[in-house]
Design an enzyme around this catalytic site. Sequence first.
Site, PDB file in Angstrom:
ATOM      1  N   TYR C  51      -9.867  -2.215  -1.332  1.00  0.00           N
ATOM      2  CA  TYR C  51      -9.921  -1.162  -2.357  1.00  0.00           C
ATOM      3  C   TYR C  51      -9.618   0.185  -1.723  1.00  0.00           C
ATOM      4  CZ  TYR C  51     -12.174  -4.611  -5.350  1.00  0.00           C
ATOM      5  OH  TYR C  51     -12.447  -5.730  -6.101  1.00  0.00           O
ATOM      6  N   GLU C  52      -8.944   1.042  -2.469  1.00  0.00           N
ATOM      7  CA  GLU C  52      -8.560   2.334  -1.889  1.00  0.00           C
ATOM      8  C   GLU C  52      -9.781   3.187  -1.550  1.00  0.00           C
ATOM      9  OE1 GLU C  52      -5.981   4.303  -4.705  1.00  0.00           O
ATOM     10  OE2 GLU C  52      -7.626   4.909  -6.000  1.00  0.00           O
ATOM     11  N   SER C  53     -10.936   2.796  -2.073  1.00  0.00           N
ATOM     12  CA  SER C  53     -12.159   3.517  -1.726  1.00  0.00           C
ATOM     13  C   SER C  53     -12.574   3.283  -0.275  1.00  0.00           C
ATOM     14  CB  SER C  53     -13.291   3.087  -2.665  1.00  0.00           C
ATOM     15  OG  SER C  53     -13.413   1.677  -2.687  1.00  0.00           O
ATOM     16  N   GLY C  54     -11.910   2.334   0.423  1.00  0.00           N
ATOM     17  CA  GLY C  54     -12.195   2.124   1.840  1.00  0.00           C
ATOM     18  C   GLY C  54     -12.791   0.766   2.171  1.00  0.00           C
TER      19      GLY C  54
END
Lengths: 309, 309, 255, 255
Positions: C51-54
């Site tokens: 996820y682009e949230s990390g």
Amino acid sequence: MTNDEMTKVMGMKEAMAAYVHDGDTVAIEGFTACICFAAAHEIMRQGRCDLTLCRMTPDLIYDQMVAAGCARKLVFSYLGNPGVGSLHAIRRAVEKGIPAPLEIEEYSHFGMVGRYTAGAYRLPFFPLRSYAGSDLPQANPRIRSVESPYGDGSIAVVPPLNPDVAILHAQRADRNGNAQLWGLLGVQKEAAFAARHVVVVVEEIVDEAVIRSDPNRTAIPSLVVDAVVHEPHGAHPSYVQGYYDRDNDFYLAWDEASRDEAQTRAWLDEWVYGVADRASYLEKLPPDAWKRLAAGEAWAEGVNYGRYV
Amino acid sequence: MTNDEMTKVMGMKEAMAAYVHDGDTVAIEGFTACICFAAAHEIMRQGRCDLTLCRMTPDLIYDQMVAAGCARKLVFSYLGNPGVGSLHAIRRAVEKGIPAPLEIEEYSHFGMVGRYTAGAYRLPFFPLRSYAGSDLPQANPRIRSVESPYGDGSIAVVPPLNPDVAILHAQRADRNGNAQLWGLLGVQKEAAFAARHVVVVVEEIVDEAVIRSDPNRTAIPSLVVDAVVHEPHGAHPSYVQGYYDRDNDFYLAWDEASRDEAQTRAWLDEWVYGVADRASYLEKLPPDAWKRLAAGEAWAEGVNYGRYV
Amino acid sequence: MAATYSASEMMIVTAARALAGVRTVFVGVGLPNVACNLARRTVAPDLELIYESGVYGARPARLPLSIGDPTLVSGALSVCSMVDLFGLYLQGGRIEVAFLGGAQIDRFGNMNTTVIGGYDRPKVRLPGSGGACEIATNAQQVFIVMRLGRRSFVERLDFVTSPGHLGGGAERAALGLPGGGPQVVVTDKCVMGFDPASREMTVVSLHPGVTWEAVQAEVGWDLRAAADVQETPPPGTDELRLLREELDPGGMYTQ
Amino acid sequence: MAATYSASEMMIVTAARALAGVRTVFVGVGLPNVACNLARRTVAPDLELIYESGVYGARPARLPLSIGDPTLVSGALSVCSMVDLFGLYLQGGRIEVAFLGGAQIDRFGNMNTTVIGGYDRPKVRLPGSGGACEIATNAQQVFIVMRLGRRSFVERLDFVTSPGHLGGGAERAALGLPGGGPQVVVTDKCVMGFDPASREMTVVSLHPGVTWEAVQAEVGWDLRAAADVQETPPPGTDELRLLREELDPGGMYTQ
């Protein structure tokens, strides 16, 4: 005075008054998690205006600040109510100039991340593989490109971002501002190092010994921190990993209220202007709120740093 | 086969034979800590040659590999026996061409860090504020500069480094290669992501559940790892935070032995060629070694990630 | 006996099946999130969700409210800063497939999530790029899931947020974009691929009971068909059960 | 009664005293390490020690063997990756003082730690830059501690590893180097500063019992003196006790 006795602890009112002024460039960061609504609401109550608000995801927090008339300009990469839909107040400002026109400066996520990183690293630009074939550079002339001196083509770059102040919510810090974060790390560290002043808002203030027991966990060192505010539940309705869950009812309620100017105002009157501080805000929540939002327990396995004497 | 059943666990002999070939560009990283001598000695026993050895601090590990004739070229930023003095084998090669000339490509620390980072980020270059006024760019024409498109001057850049293989020592990993590090982090993560193949060598292999209990601690994810080698004490005589201390007697002994070619050879014959594997090497240490090098205990404070169900 | 299912369920199951054998997927907000979680429980058990949230290797214990939900963090293999997520994982070329949704798409898979109307005073201000521009640039392959509709599948985008195959043919490669661009578009009525030469979107299968005309009616250009248009296999009972009982019990995405 | 002390002890104590009131110091290998640890125990109790290995706010429980000693990690305030240490802390302009040693220095504070002789086939191959080049470039101020000697204090460097004031005057600023460059050089015989206009090294104090001639004899150019050359105050008994009993009981640096 030794380090252990030093303290940067301040109240929220005092910290916002000291570090946020009309016309400032402000970054309240935190990707989905650790969004410091407590600070935003205090800034709104203090009537700040003409701010340049920077945030990857303006989220409810900047939608509310724009509705309250705090902002002159928005620097961002994703305008959404995450998992819910649109940010209606910002859309009204951009689409119809209501209550006032809002200047925007738009990047992609990695562009915003790169801007903070360049600001923190004191670099003239941050290079990234993006924007080729996109219309974004036409919409934002600050997205440029440089030629590689190794003969392998050109690459997009974004300029540094150095906010006047960054306000960052974290799980814990000592009284001197050494802050430890876990869960999503977002751009908290980069924003802290990029900013001229840093206010850290935490769920818990702990002894310096707690911080020193796990130095790899300290993302924001006291070196860059001006003030520490102890504001438990200060990120509500967003969440803090290991402390509480997101209060989605609030996200849905704002989605409803913010569709209409009068209702938006009513919401702000009730939850921002109608309360004196965060403690009063928290008292307005239903009595079962923290039970419903409880994080439960899942503890990290132990790690030994060793004593080397 | 599910993730939990997957395994990349190999013996050191097998892993080095599979991932290190004559002529390869090899990075065995670890800044002062977690230097994987076990892997280096196995590469020497397998008679590899013509290697391009990359490391910020060549340290004893590359001094030994150069003495053993493994290297064609060295890419580095600091040639020292830390806290002791010179690296005599490398000096002999550079100053006198003994046993053979050694090509060198030299940077500063941040230059090497930037090279790995550019390699890991797939960037054509990494910009850094260094080298202006220094003779290093004359000594190394790969250090260049670019002009900022924001009209604020030029900045030095270094090119990406993408080793054929990176060998990285860590405290613990699961069988699939998710590795957790603490203490000095060096450039382990960047080297891992920059390399075409990655071998992780660990003090302990743990259940995936241990890794998943503290995801912020995982610096090297299974995504980039080809092989996991379980080699306790594999970083001796360097140290592993929380596991053992540096064995400084070895650093001093090498300083003595390596001043002379014949003694250097004798040292290698005894400690590298004269043992079959790491286990045999460890048996040669004095019986009280691990008592003397014990790390002691200093555990990190607990951290709750919460259960969100 | 065939199960009954909604068009959204058909779309999500088909999207999930497109991930068979894939090991790393970059998960976008909304529909892709559900599809990727379903794939991990069915056709791609080794799939690691990024996820682009990390977050790498998430094991969500509930349907995440967003790509930043805390349930994605607890029990994940690794959680890193966003500069590392975008730099090391995405730009580093480590993502096999990125699964995205979108507001507007054209025949070459270029996408718009920025504005409807002009940029300076838009009719509708959309969310913007988020990570989409760099995801579309760097992922090895891009899979897209979105509902058909004349306002979504348009002859000409109001704004190109994320590059697909640009003007078609070899344009994308010529511009030096590292990733391979869009490979498949899963909709509520059909599945489309991209012609290997022209890079134009082509229909490869129609969902059961859907006619060519019904698809064309929802697309703003003259659609092309692959040489041999198939019928998309319907959802299985196990997939529907997982979707309805475990992944989206509230029916947020599947109605 | 004055204590007896060695020239090395005099040098280390004087170096430590130069840090009075400083809050952040970037600590180089060897002598600077001892001096900075002594300063923290005496004239600069709030001093946070920063090491290029990634450590901020170290509390070493023993004399570190090197800048990467595990005793620097245990109990530190923060330990980060090297890209963050060099990028955020150093290049970000957060370091007040960097304390360096060196092999060769010229009158403008430029330093050589690379080679004696030619670069391609050197007489002596020195360690190289390590972080010195970027430390000299970016730290707000650079303090240097090294023993006097004709082979160290030379008219002309064999190689410029780390920029000082370059050719003197405003050259450093003209080249756009962010940090202020060398401010003080502490030796075993004297303390030197840099002339505000010419940026040339000038003697500001002689250690007790040291003559001007003794200093000039160890320097490879015609030394200049500040307007008013003082006598360096001798070490105090408390400083000597800390040094001998706690910081360097083995006498590694103080003999």
